[in-house]
Structures are given as structure tokens and as C-alpha cells.
Design a protein around this motif. Structure first.
Motif, PDB file in Angstrom:
ATOM      1  N   GLU A  61      36.782   4.839   2.687  1.00  0.00           N
ATOM      2  CA  GLU A  61      37.050   4.767   4.122  1.00  0.00           C
ATOM      3  C   GLU A  61      36.048   3.870   4.832  1.00  0.00           C
ATOM      4  O   GLU A  61      36.379   3.219   5.816  1.00  0.00           O
ATOM      5  N   SER A  62      34.812   3.856   4.352  1.00  0.00           N
ATOM      6  CA  SER A  62      33.770   3.177   5.131  1.00  0.00           C
ATOM      7  C   SER A  62      33.964   1.672   5.078  1.00  0.00           C
ATOM      8  O   SER A  62      34.367   1.111   4.062  1.00  0.00           O
ATOM      9  N   PRO A  63      33.679   0.997   6.201  1.00  0.00           N
ATOM     10  CA  PRO A  63      33.897  -0.444   6.286  1.00  0.00           C
ATOM     11  C   PRO A  63      33.145  -1.209   5.196  1.00  0.00           C
ATOM     12  O   PRO A  63      33.633  -2.210   4.680  1.00  0.00           O
ATOM     13  N   GLU A  64      31.973  -0.700   4.834  1.00  0.00           N
ATOM     14  CA  GLU A  64      31.149  -1.420   3.861  1.00  0.00           C
ATOM     15  C   GLU A  64      31.845  -1.582   2.508  1.00  0.00           C
ATOM     16  O   GLU A  64      31.722  -2.610   1.853  1.00  0.00           O
ATOM     17  N   PHE A  65      32.549  -0.552   2.063  1.00  0.00           N
ATOM     18  CA  PHE A  65      33.117  -0.573   0.717  1.00  0.00           C
ATOM     19  C   PHE A  65      34.604  -0.907   0.703  1.00  0.00           C
ATOM     20  O   PHE A  65      35.204  -1.045  -0.342  1.00  0.00           O
ATOM     21  N   ARG A  66      35.205  -0.985   1.876  1.00  0.00           N
ATOM     22  CA  ARG A  66      36.660  -1.186   1.930  1.00  0.00           C
ATOM     23  C   ARG A  66      37.032  -2.599   1.507  1.00  0.00           C
ATOM     24  O   ARG A  66      36.319  -3.557   1.764  1.00  0.00           O
ATOM     25  N   THR A  67      38.199  -2.715   0.916  1.00  0.00           N
ATOM     26  CA  THR A  67      38.799  -4.026   0.730  1.00  0.00           C
ATOM     27  C   THR A  67      39.907  -4.098   1.766  1.00  0.00           C
ATOM     28  O   THR A  67      40.150  -3.136   2.496  1.00  0.00           O
ATOM     29  N   ASP A  68      40.589  -5.233   1.814  1.00  0.00           N
ATOM     30  CA  ASP A  68      41.670  -5.365   2.779  1.00  0.00           C
ATOM     31  C   ASP A  68      42.956  -4.752   2.209  1.00  0.00           C
ATOM     32  O   ASP A  68      44.049  -5.245   2.448  1.00  0.00           O
ATOM     33  N   GLY A  69      42.804  -3.709   1.423  1.00  0.00           N
ATOM     34  CA  GLY A  69      43.975  -3.029   0.865  1.00  0.00           C
ATOM     35  C   GLY A  69      44.208  -3.418  -0.585  1.00  0.00           C
ATOM     36  O   GLY A  69      43.501  -4.254  -1.152  1.00  0.00           O
ATOM     37  N   GLY A  70      45.205  -2.770  -1.170  1.00  0.00           N
ATOM     38  CA  GLY A  70      45.491  -2.959  -2.589  1.00  0.00           C
ATOM     39  C   GLY A  70      45.932  -4.368  -2.943  1.00  0.00           C
ATOM     40  O   GLY A  70      45.507  -4.919  -3.958  1.00  0.00           O
ATOM     41  N   VAL A  71      46.763  -4.961  -2.122  1.00  0.00           N
ATOM     42  CA  VAL A  71      47.233  -6.324  -2.420  1.00  0.00           C
ATOM     43  C   VAL A  71      46.034  -7.260  -2.501  1.00  0.00           C
ATOM     44  O   VAL A  71      45.884  -8.042  -3.440  1.00  0.00           O
ATOM     45  N   ASP A  72      45.143  -7.148  -1.541  1.00  0.00           N
ATOM     46  CA  ASP A  72      43.939  -7.987  -1.508  1.00  0.00           C
ATOM     47  C   ASP A  72      43.089  -7.754  -2.755  1.00  0.00           C
ATOM     48  O   ASP A  72      42.610  -8.692  -3.384  1.00  0.00           O
ATOM     49  N   MET A  73      42.923  -6.482  -3.114  1.00  0.00           N
ATOM     50  CA  MET A  73      42.109  -6.140  -4.286  1.00  0.00           C
ATOM     51  C   MET A  73      42.653  -6.818  -5.546  1.00  0.00           C
ATOM     52  O   MET A  73      41.913  -7.455  -6.298  1.00  0.00           O
ATOM     53  N   PHE A  74      43.969  -6.684  -5.761  1.00  0.00           N
ATOM     54  CA  PHE A  74      44.546  -7.248  -6.987  1.00  0.00           C
ATOM     55  C   PHE A  74      44.590  -8.773  -6.933  1.00  0.00           C
ATOM     56  O   PHE A  74      44.353  -9.443  -7.945  1.00  0.00           O
ATOM     57  N   ASP A  75      44.890  -9.331  -5.774  1.00  0.00           N
ATOM     58  CA  ASP A  75      44.915 -10.798  -5.655  1.00  0.00           C
ATOM     59  C   ASP A  75      43.530 -11.375  -5.924  1.00  0.00           C
ATOM     60  O   ASP A  75      43.375 -12.382  -6.618  1.00  0.00           O
ATOM     61  N   CYS A  76      42.536 -10.736  -5.354  1.00  0.00           N
ATOM     62  CA  CYS A  76      41.168 -11.221  -5.495  1.00  0.00           C
ATOM     63  C   CYS A  76      40.720 -11.125  -6.957  1.00  0.00           C
ATOM     64  O   CYS A  76      40.114 -12.039  -7.492  1.00  0.00           O
ATOM     65  N   ALA A  77      41.118 -10.063  -7.636  1.00  0.00           N
ATOM     66  CA  ALA A  77      40.811  -9.944  -9.068  1.00  0.00           C
ATOM     67  C   ALA A  77      41.567 -11.016  -9.859  1.00  0.00           C
ATOM     68  O   ALA A  77      41.022 -11.615 -10.790  1.00  0.00           O
ATOM     69  N   GLY A  78      42.800 -11.278  -9.476  1.00  0.00           N
ATOM     70  CA  GLY A  78      43.611 -12.272 -10.178  1.00  0.00           C
ATOM     71  C   GLY A  78      43.016 -13.669 -10.106  1.00  0.00           C
ATOM     72  O   GLY A  78      43.197 -14.491 -11.010  1.00  0.00           O
ATOM     73  N   GLN A  79      42.287 -13.944  -9.039  1.00  0.00           N
ATOM     74  CA  GLN A  79      41.629 -15.245  -8.888  1.00  0.00           C
ATOM     75  C   GLN A  79      40.289 -15.300  -9.595  1.00  0.00           C
ATOM     76  O   GLN A  79      39.638 -16.348  -9.616  1.00  0.00           O
ATOM     77  N   GLY A  80      39.838 -14.180 -10.122  1.00  0.00           N
ATOM     78  CA  GLY A  80      38.531 -14.145 -10.777  1.00  0.00           C
ATOM     79  C   GLY A  80      37.404 -13.796  -9.830  1.00  0.00           C
ATOM     80  O   GLY A  80      36.238 -14.043 -10.133  1.00  0.00           O
ATOM     81  N   VAL A 229      20.400   4.977  -3.254  1.00  0.00           N
ATOM     82  CA  VAL A 229      21.713   5.086  -3.908  1.00  0.00           C
ATOM     83  C   VAL A 229      22.365   6.439  -3.608  1.00  0.00           C
ATOM     84  O   VAL A 229      23.568   6.520  -3.347  1.00  0.00           O
ATOM     85  N   ALA A 230      21.556   7.493  -3.615  1.00  0.00           N
ATOM     86  CA  ALA A 230      22.100   8.828  -3.339  1.00  0.00           C
ATOM     87  C   ALA A 230      22.737   8.870  -1.951  1.00  0.00           C
ATOM     88  O   ALA A 230      23.821   9.428  -1.772  1.00  0.00           O
ATOM     89  N   ARG A 231      22.056   8.246  -0.976  1.00  0.00           N
ATOM     90  CA  ARG A 231      22.610   8.235   0.391  1.00  0.00           C
ATOM     91  C   ARG A 231      23.893   7.412   0.451  1.00  0.00           C
ATOM     92  O   ARG A 231      24.858   7.772   1.099  1.00  0.00           O
ATOM     93  N   GLU A 232      23.885   6.266  -0.269  1.00  0.00           N
ATOM     94  CA  GLU A 232      25.046   5.373  -0.209  1.00  0.00           C
ATOM     95  C   GLU A 232      26.267   5.951  -0.934  1.00  0.00           C
ATOM     96  O   GLU A 232      27.392   5.825  -0.460  1.00  0.00           O
ATOM     97  N   ILE A 233      26.055   6.571  -2.077  1.00  0.00           N
ATOM     98  CA  ILE A 233      27.189   7.070  -2.863  1.00  0.00           C
ATOM     99  C   ILE A 233      27.813   8.296  -2.196  1.00  0.00           C
ATOM    100  O   ILE A 233      28.959   8.665  -2.477  1.00  0.00           O
ATOM    101  N   ALA A 234      27.054   8.922  -1.285  1.00  0.00           N
ATOM    102  CA  ALA A 234      27.576  10.106  -0.590  1.00  0.00           C
ATOM    103  C   ALA A 234      28.726   9.742   0.350  1.00  0.00           C
ATOM    104  O   ALA A 234      29.493  10.611   0.761  1.00  0.00           O
ATOM    105  N   ASP A 235      28.844   8.450   0.667  1.00  0.00           N
ATOM    106  CA  ASP A 235      29.948   8.060   1.541  1.00  0.00           C
ATOM    107  C   ASP A 235      31.282   8.171   0.804  1.00  0.00           C
ATOM    108  O   ASP A 235      32.118   9.020   1.157  1.00  0.00           O
ATOM    109  N   PRO A 236      31.479   7.398  -0.279  1.00  0.00           N
ATOM    110  CA  PRO A 236      32.770   7.586  -0.970  1.00  0.00           C
ATOM    111  C   PRO A 236      32.850   8.882  -1.784  1.00  0.00           C
ATOM    112  O   PRO A 236      33.945   9.395  -1.991  1.00  0.00           O
ATOM    113  N   TYR A 237      31.728   9.377  -2.295  1.00  0.00           N
ATOM    114  CA  TYR A 237      31.783  10.536  -3.195  1.00  0.00           C
ATOM    115  C   TYR A 237      30.835  11.645  -2.729  1.00  0.00           C
ATOM    116  O   TYR A 237      29.816  11.924  -3.382  1.00  0.00           O
ATOM    117  N   PRO A 238      31.135  12.306  -1.615  1.00  0.00           N
ATOM    118  CA  PRO A 238      30.220  13.307  -1.071  1.00  0.00           C
ATOM    119  C   PRO A 238      29.937  14.483  -2.016  1.00  0.00           C
ATOM    120  O   PRO A 238      28.798  14.936  -2.133  1.00  0.00           O
TER     121      PRO A 238
END
Lengths: 252, 288
Positions: A61-80, A229-238
Motif C-alpha cells: 500500500e505504501s507509496p515507497e514500495f508500490r508499483t504502478d500496478g500489475g501491468v507496469d510490474m510485468f512490463d517493466c520486468a519484460g524490459q529487463g 530494516v525492522a521499521r521498513e518491513i513493518a509497512d508491508p509485513y506488520p
């Protein structure tokens, strides 16, 4: 003197070493240990004055770790544009094929899991895929998977810039030899014997004459892990952060 | 045009048994109010496309016997575990799984919105997904650069998979906002635009009706599904519960955990469903 550490912290350190040099690390759902390793990598790189990798957490959910959605994630991976990613499997075999679908004859299997998700694509296009599983047993590490969600290797001519580099379990670290299509035991975690790894692994693997012991996380790494790291990982994985580090989100 | 708000039940009144329906993953606005309407109507034999994965919405429809085929990257309740009705229905053969990989669902819907027959996609070759998907075709890359494409040399063909377009009969959406002109605002879940563009018809429940035209605001227009694609809208405040709505309300974790426990048996699921259809859930009681 070396501090004591938790089993999770050892696994995070092992995965973190495999991430050296990554510019963009993507982390899938339900992957708190790989996620912590990515954030530790970033913290270490930042510390030496470098620019730590970008870390994307699918579904965060947090802006820091978000991608622009699934399409963006897969497209970006597809480009390397994704250097490292993590996959797992209900079954993983000696050729690094992974099975996220189920056990028995498809489709009416005797055990059915969620599905292949992004694996059948990301395993092909992300150069550094680290296989990670918190259970090391003959039930999981099998001679041959019942269903290939994504193959560990591809024949010549098939577009395959990506693939597995390593398999991390609570017992050991295997590296994957692409040319030989086989795992090799790179290190066994403290207190684990080669015999135990063999006993609990259902596939054949290579092992050097003298298998080194996994290097435990040094004090400096543990300090970073239990702090930033403990503080940061608590955002996606509380739940994970609270259980392992007793930490709450940085900006909760 | 001025939008006539419909009742939630009216949105799916014309849906035929066996139709292809599609919805996006639970975290992008699970259309749970629409699930209630579909189950209440007693629709059967649906081909459910999960974009790209299914969660509680899919599991409830499957458990209620509405679904014959479930297509997508996977069905799971994430940190709450496996989707109990999905697992049971696949194992018993009550539902036919059309397994694929997440980007293939996006690719199929993108082909659908473009009105083209297929979209090529990397990956998949050598997987058992492909073994069981007779509708997916492998072709040699016809525009590979010179020297990399020699049909006589098997290793040089650059095979690539073609994913057939998906054009759902009906897209089911739960969105934060609609305006009186029939535009939907989906915000950062902008991929819902792909779904609405690809589908022959789209219906939506919304949290609220906005004043003015959503397209008039440049900050919001990038997240708008144009009224052109939207057939009907109904108001359903907190219509995603027990799933959450980003920025509006959190998922009701206790209610989802209770679902997982109840749905572990068909009888338990039935009891859960009766309460759900009656609108009597802990989350709704808390909301009122």
C-alpha cells in the motif's frame, strides 16, 4: 563477540548476499524474509555511500514500495528493469522446475494450491531469481514436480534472459548451474550436516568435498536489520515485523 | 446524459447463465455487493475471469455454485490462506480451472480492448500451463532481426506464445466514485479501465456519487472509466466488505478469518452464505 541471531535473520543474511549489485529488486506477496533481505541490501548500499536498490513490493500500500500496478510490474520486468525476484513452490525439483498448482493429476488433483501467479513469466525474464522455501523436506524438494508452473531452464532458442540462481532453505544454500541444470550445495547453515541435507532432499545435487558452513550475519548487519530494516518491513509485513523484530511501522 | 441509478440487483438482472464475467483482484475493489446480487439471482455456469487473480469474491461465487470455469493466475486469500471453496470445487471437478500466469490475463484483456485477436507474451514455454491451454498458440517470432530467425535452425526460431483476446460479456466493478454523467473514477486502480474497455458490458457499484463531471478535473480524469463503457451504476456504500477499499476503509480481517474457518466445510460455507445474503455480517453491523 558475535551476537546471537534468529533463524529468520540468518536466512535474510543469506538472501541479502545473493542480491549484491541489484538496482531494482521486486518482492512478491507473502515474502517477508526476501523483502527484509532486499531492504537490508538497500541499507548496506546506502551506508557505503552508494545508491541502494529500488525495492518494489507487489501489493504494498505504501507509496515507497508500490508499483504502478500489475501491468507496469510485468512490463517493466519484460524490459529487463527488474534485476532480482523471488519465487517459491509447493514442489521444487532438481532441475529448478517449480510447482505452485498442486499434487496429482491435473486438473482434479489430490492437493490444489492457488495457482502459478506471475511465475511462468517472471522466471523467464528476471535475471536473478532466488528460490526460497521455509520448508526443507522430501515433500517439497522432489525428484520431479507434478505440474510445471514454470520451468527451471529452457532449450536453446527460447527467449530466456532470466532464471534461477539459487535456492535458500532453512537448512542450506544451493546454487543453480544453468549449463548442467543441477543444484550444487554452496553452504550448510550452522549445525546442519551434509547427511541431513541429503536425507531431507528428494533430488540429487552436487556437493564439494568440504561444504562450507553458512556465514552468520555479522553484528553490523544485525544492527541494521533490527533498526532500519525492522521499521521498513513493518509497512508491508506488520505481523512478521512484530513477531521477528518486535517492530511497528516507521510512520504508523 | 444523466445517470439513472439502478438497484444493485438490477445491474445483473439480464445476465444469462454461462456468461463470461470478469472482475479484478480483491485489493482493487472487490464487488462483494454484486456477488450478493449474482448469488441471489441464482446464476449458473459462469466463466469467471480473475484479473489477474481471484480472492474472496471468486471463492464466494464458486462456493455458491455460480461458476463452471475459473480462469486466471490463481485464486487465494493471501495471508489468510487458501481459498477453500475454490480448492474444493477444483478437486471435486465441480469447477474447471483454466490456469494461466498473471501477465497473460492482462495481455488477453489488452488484446480485447484493442479489438485484436491476440497478444504475444514472453515466458510460458515449457510450462504445464501451456500443455493444458489448447487455446494458447506458439508461433515463431515473424519479425526477429536478421540472423536470429532461421526456420531451418530450430534453435533460432524465437518461439513466442500468443494469448487469445478476452472480451468478457460483463465486467463487474466496485469503484469509489461515479458522476451523474455515468463516468467512473477508479483512481490508482486504473487497470480497471482495461477491463471495462475489453468487456462488452460493464456494471459498477460505487461508494459515492460525485458532484460535477469527473473528467473536468485533470487530477482525476486519468483514473476515469468513460461513461461510454459503463452500462449501469448502483450505489453500494462499503460494497467491498469484508474486503477493503484503498484509502476509504480497511479489509475486515476478523471477518475474512471467520470466512476461512466457516468455509472449511460445505455446510459451514452454506451458513456463512445465508448470513452474507441477508447482509448480516459482523462488518456490516459494525458499519451501521
Amino acid at each position: 563477540m558475535a551476537e546471537s541471531y534468529r533463524a529468520e535473520e540468518l536466512l535474510i543474511a543469506v538472501v541479502c548476499r545473493l542480491l549484491e549489485g541489484s538496482r531494482h529488486i521486486a518482492v512478491g506477496v507473502s515474502s517477508p524474509i526476501p523483502g527484509s533481505a532486499a531492504l537490508l541490501r538497500r541499507a548496506l548500499d546506502d551506508r557505503i555511500g552508494g545508491t541502494g536498490p529500488k525495492v518494489s513490493v507487489i501489493g504494498a500500500e505504501s507509496p515507497e514500495f508500490r508499483t504502478d500496478g500489475g501491468v507496469d510490474m510485468f512490463d517493466c520486468a519484460g524490459q529487463g528493469r527488474v534485476d532480482a525476484f523471488f519465487l517459491s513452490g509447493g514442489q521444487i525439483d532438481g532441475e529448478a522446475n517449480i510447482n505452485l498448482v498442486g499434487v496429482g493429476d491435473y486438473p482434479r488433483q489430490k492437493a490444489r494450491w492457488g495457482g502459478s501467479f506471475g511465475s511462468a513469466y517472471l522466471y523467464f525474464v528476471v535475471p536473478r531469481v532466488i528460490l526460497f522455501r521455509e520448508e526443507h523436506s522430501r515433500r517439497v524438494l522432489v525428484p520431479k514436480v507434478d505440474f510445471v508452473s514454470a520451468p527451471g531452464w529452457s532449450p536453446a532458442g527460447v527467449y530466456r534472459p532470466g532464471g534461477p540462481v539459487a535456492l535458500v532453505t532453512p537448512l542450506c544454500l544451493f546454487t543453480f548451474d544453468k549449463a548442467r541444470r543441477r543444484f550444487a550445495l554452496a553452504s550448510r547453515h550452522p549445525g546442519v550436516t551434509l547427511e541431513r541435507v541429503r536425507d531431507e532432499t528428494g533430488f540429487d545435487f552436487d556437493a564439494p568435498g568440504n561444504v562450507p558452513e553458512t556465514i552468520p550475519p555479522q553484528n553490523e548487519w544485525l544492527a541494521l536489520l533490527r533498526g532500519r530494516v525492522a521499521r521498513e518491513i513493518a509497512d508491508p509485513y506488520p505481523k512478521f515485523a512484530a513477531r521477528v523484530f518486535g517492530a511497528a511501522p516507521a510512520a504508523a | 446524459m444523466t445517470l439513472q441509478l439502478a438497484s444493485v440487483d438490477a445491474l445483473v438482472a439480464d445476465l444469462a447463465d454461462g456468461a463470461v464475467v470478469a472482475a479484478m483482484k480483491d485489493t482493487s475493489g472487490a464487488p462483494m455487493a454484486l456477488a450478493r446480487a449474482l448469488i441471489g439471482k441464482g446464476v449458473r455456469g459462469l466463466h469467471l475471469v480473475n484479473m489477474p487473480t481471484g480472492g474472496l469474491f471468486a471463492d464466494v461465487l464458486i462456493g455458491a455454485g455460480c461458476v463452471a470455469t475459473v480462469e486466471g493466475g490463481g485464486v487465494s486469500l493471501g495471508e489468510y490462506g487458501q481459498a477453500p471453496c475454490f480448492v474444493r470445487a477444483v478437486k471435486s471437478g465441480a469447477v474447471r480451472p483454466l490456469d494461466t500466469t498473471c501477465p497473460a490475463v492482462y495481455a488477453a484483456l489488452q488484446a480485447g480492448e484493442k479489438g485484436i485477436p491476440f497478444m504475444p507474451l514472453r515466458g510460458l514455454i515449457g510450462s504445464d500451463i501451456l500443455t493444458h491451454r489448447a487455446d494458447y498458440k506458439i508461433v515463431d517470432n515473424p519479425i526477429a532481426p536478421p540472423g536470429t530467425h532461421d526456420p531451418a535452425d530450430r534453435a533460432m526460431r524465437d518461439p513466442i506464445v500468443l494469448i487469445p483476446a478476452i472480451r468478457p460479456d460483463l465486467a463487474l466493478i466496485h469503484a469509489p466514485l461515479a458522476d451523474r454523467d455515468g463516468n467512473l473514477w477508479v483512481g490508482r486502480d486504473h487497470e480497471l479501465r482495461i477491463l471495462a474497455h475489453a468487456a462488452r458490458h460493464t456494471v459498477a457499484t460505487v461508494e459515492q456519487i460525485a458532484a460535477g463531471n469527473l473528467n473536468a478535473d485533470p487530477l482525476r480524469s486519468a483514473g476515469v472509466i468513460s461513461a461510454l463503457y459503463v452500462d449501469a451504476v448502483a450505489l453500494a456504500p462499503r460494497g467491498a466488505l469484508p474486503c477493503g477499499m484503498a484509502g476509504l476503509y480497511e479489509a475486515d480481517g476478523a471477518a475474512i478469518a471467520a470466512y476461512v474457518q466457516a468455509a472449511a466445510t460445505p455446510e459451514g460455507f452454506r451458513a456463512w452464505l445465508d448470513a452474507f445474503l441477508a447482509g448480516d455480517t459482523p462488518a456490516r453491523r459494525a458499519a451501521e
